[in-house]
Scaffold this active site. Structure first.
Site, PDB file in Angstrom:
ATOM      1  N   GLU A 100      31.053  38.694  14.908  1.00 50.15           N
ATOM      2  CA  GLU A 100      30.043  39.451  15.662  1.00 50.15           C
ATOM      3  C   GLU A 100      29.654  38.747  16.968  1.00 50.15           C
ATOM      4  O   GLU A 100      28.481  38.445  17.214  1.00 50.15           O
ATOM      5  CB  GLU A 100      28.788  39.675  14.822  1.00 50.15           C
ATOM      6  CG  GLU A 100      29.017  40.516  13.593  1.00 50.15           C
ATOM      7  CD  GLU A 100      27.757  40.722  12.776  1.00 50.15           C
ATOM      8  OE1 GLU A 100      27.706  41.718  12.034  1.00 50.15           O
ATOM      9  OE2 GLU A 100      26.833  39.897  12.861  1.00 50.15           O
ATOM     10  N   GLU A 305      33.482  44.582   7.892  1.00 50.01           N
ATOM     11  CA  GLU A 305      32.255  44.736   7.102  1.00 50.01           C
ATOM     12  C   GLU A 305      31.813  46.193   7.153  1.00 50.01           C
ATOM     13  O   GLU A 305      31.772  46.790   8.226  1.00 50.01           O
ATOM     14  CB  GLU A 305      31.109  43.869   7.639  1.00 50.01           C
ATOM     15  CG  GLU A 305      31.287  42.381   7.468  1.00 50.01           C
ATOM     16  CD  GLU A 305      30.110  41.587   8.030  1.00 50.01           C
ATOM     17  OE1 GLU A 305      28.986  42.133   8.095  1.00 50.01           O
ATOM     18  OE2 GLU A 305      30.312  40.419   8.417  1.00 50.01           O
TER      19      GLU A 305
END
Length: 417
Positions: A100, A305
């Site tokens: 991220e 995810e």
């Protein structure tokens, strides 16, 4: 994992655990821990997908030169990645350098909500920081560190794949107005184009360069060439949908421009993010995957995810029907994107077991398996979602129909973190 029929497992290596001072001697116990884990996975036919950096680096580097704010971090991160490639590369073929990267930069250096908690926004509990510039400096250094690690891998090791992961919101305009449509495009450019632009095209989006101006670092010609094409895949982390409203003039709280005032939009989330009530909006996954396909040349994608939480004190924790409904819907959205031509290589549920969540702590659990944290043995128990996912991977459920299941399984690996 074997009982659940997983064929891959994604996990993170802690830089601090492996090389406590950031560089220099390797902690042999840490090294052996990861070797044992990887060997156990491979022995059971489970492909390890390794993330090298998940928000944590040795405190020593933060104290010595400011961590990611300093370009020295690029060299130290590359050396750490090199150790991982060398020690684990015989069995690991899938590497994500930074987890991220966009949200790490924003959360850690714009609003101070995530490590290392730096900001200059009034009312926030930040001891230091500059929300006008630091997120852009850190984002730049993350991209250069990723490119450097990717280059080392290709030069010395080969045989595998190195990618970068980003957090994606499924964004749509709040209204049919031209302003909100343009605002949505601008939000995409800031939120994910910020990193995708350099990875695919070698530079930041024009919109960002125009608005941020001299606060946005500049790639040299050589750096641009190194970053461009340095990701063998894009790691997609996705949970939420939001609508976008244009804000003609969004002053920052401090009076100085920051990432949010630069972006000039407001997000209206579907569901409640911080109350952990996620909306089931599978179209948002399709929006994300279509955006990557259309705007960035349809690169290979791994969905690293995707999932939804339940409160740990819920008596219905084992009968986690909302998680089943969420996964059911989103995997269906992935199938639609596969049929529409997106180059999706894999899908990972977050998460295999309940674990510590950066905002929810141990109060919420995303796991297919619950963990009894008050039990000294941390007893794990399958939830309804574990049984459902196992049946799905085995083709035993009517979900998507047998043809849809076969189509997904032939296109991608369906796995867990």
């Amino acid at each position: 994992m074997v009982d659940t029929n997983l064929d891959a497992f994604r996990f993170s290596i802690s830089w601090s655990r492996l090389i406590p001072n950031g560089r220099g001697p390797v902690n042999q116990k840490g090294l052996q821990f990861y070797k044992n884990l990887i060997q156990e996975l491979v022995t059971h036919g489970i492909e390890p997908h390794v993330t090298l950096y998940h928000y944590d680096h040795p405190q020593y580097l933060e104290d010595e030169y400011g961590g990611w704010l300093n370009r020295r971090m690029i060299k130290d991160f590359t050396a750490y990645a090199d150790v991982c490639f060398r020690e684990f590369g015989n069995h690991v073929k899938f590497w994500t350098t930074i987890n991220e990267a966009n949200v790490f930069s924003i959360g850690g250096y714009t609003d101070g909500l995530t490590p290392p908690g730096r900001c200059s926004i009034p009312g926030r509990n930040c001891l230091s920081g500059n929300s006008s510039t630091e997120q852009y400096i850190v984002g730049h250094n993350l991209l250069l560190a990723h490119a450097s690690a990717s280059r080392i891998y290709k030069q010395k090791y080969k045989g595998g794949f190195v990618g970068l992961s980003l957090y994606f919101l499924g964004l749509i305009p709040s209204t049919s107005s031209k302003d909100d449509y343009i605002a949505t495009q601008r939000a995409q450019s800031f939120y994910t184009g910020w990193m995708l632009g350099p990875l695919i095209y070698g530079d930041y989006p024009d919109t960002m360069k125009r608005i941020v101006g001299s606060r946005l670092p500049v790639f040299s010609e050589e750096e641009s060439e190194q970053v461009k094409g340095s990701s063998d895949f894009i790691g997609v982390i996705h949970y939420h949908a939001a609508s976008v409203t244009n804000i003609k003039s969004k002053p920052s709280l401090s009076g100085n421009p920051d990432f949010y005032s630069d972006m000039g939009v407001s997000f209206h989330y579907f569901g409640k993010i911080f109350d952990f009530k996620f909306a089931v909006a599978p179209w948002a996954m399709e929006v994300v995957l279509e955006y990557i396909k259309q705007s960035y040349g349809n690169p290979p994608v791994y969905i690293l995810e995707n999932g939804t939480p339940m409160k740990q004190d819920s008596q219905l924790k084992q009968k986690d029907t909302p998680i089943v409904e969420y996964l059911h819907a989103y995997i269906g959205g992935v199938l639609k994107s596969v049929r529409n031509g997106s180059d999706i290589r894999g899908y990972f549920v977050w998460s295999f077991m309940d674990l510590y969540e950066i905002f929810g702590g141990y109060e919420v659990g995303f796991g297919l398996y619950s963990v009894n944290f008050s039990d000294p043995h941390l007893k794990r128990s399958p939830k309804l979602s574990a049984h459902w996912y196992s049946d799905f991977l085995n083709g035993k459920t009517a979900f998507l129909g047998s043809q849809g299941i076969k189509e997904l399984q032939s296109n991608l690996s369906l796995n867990s973190y």
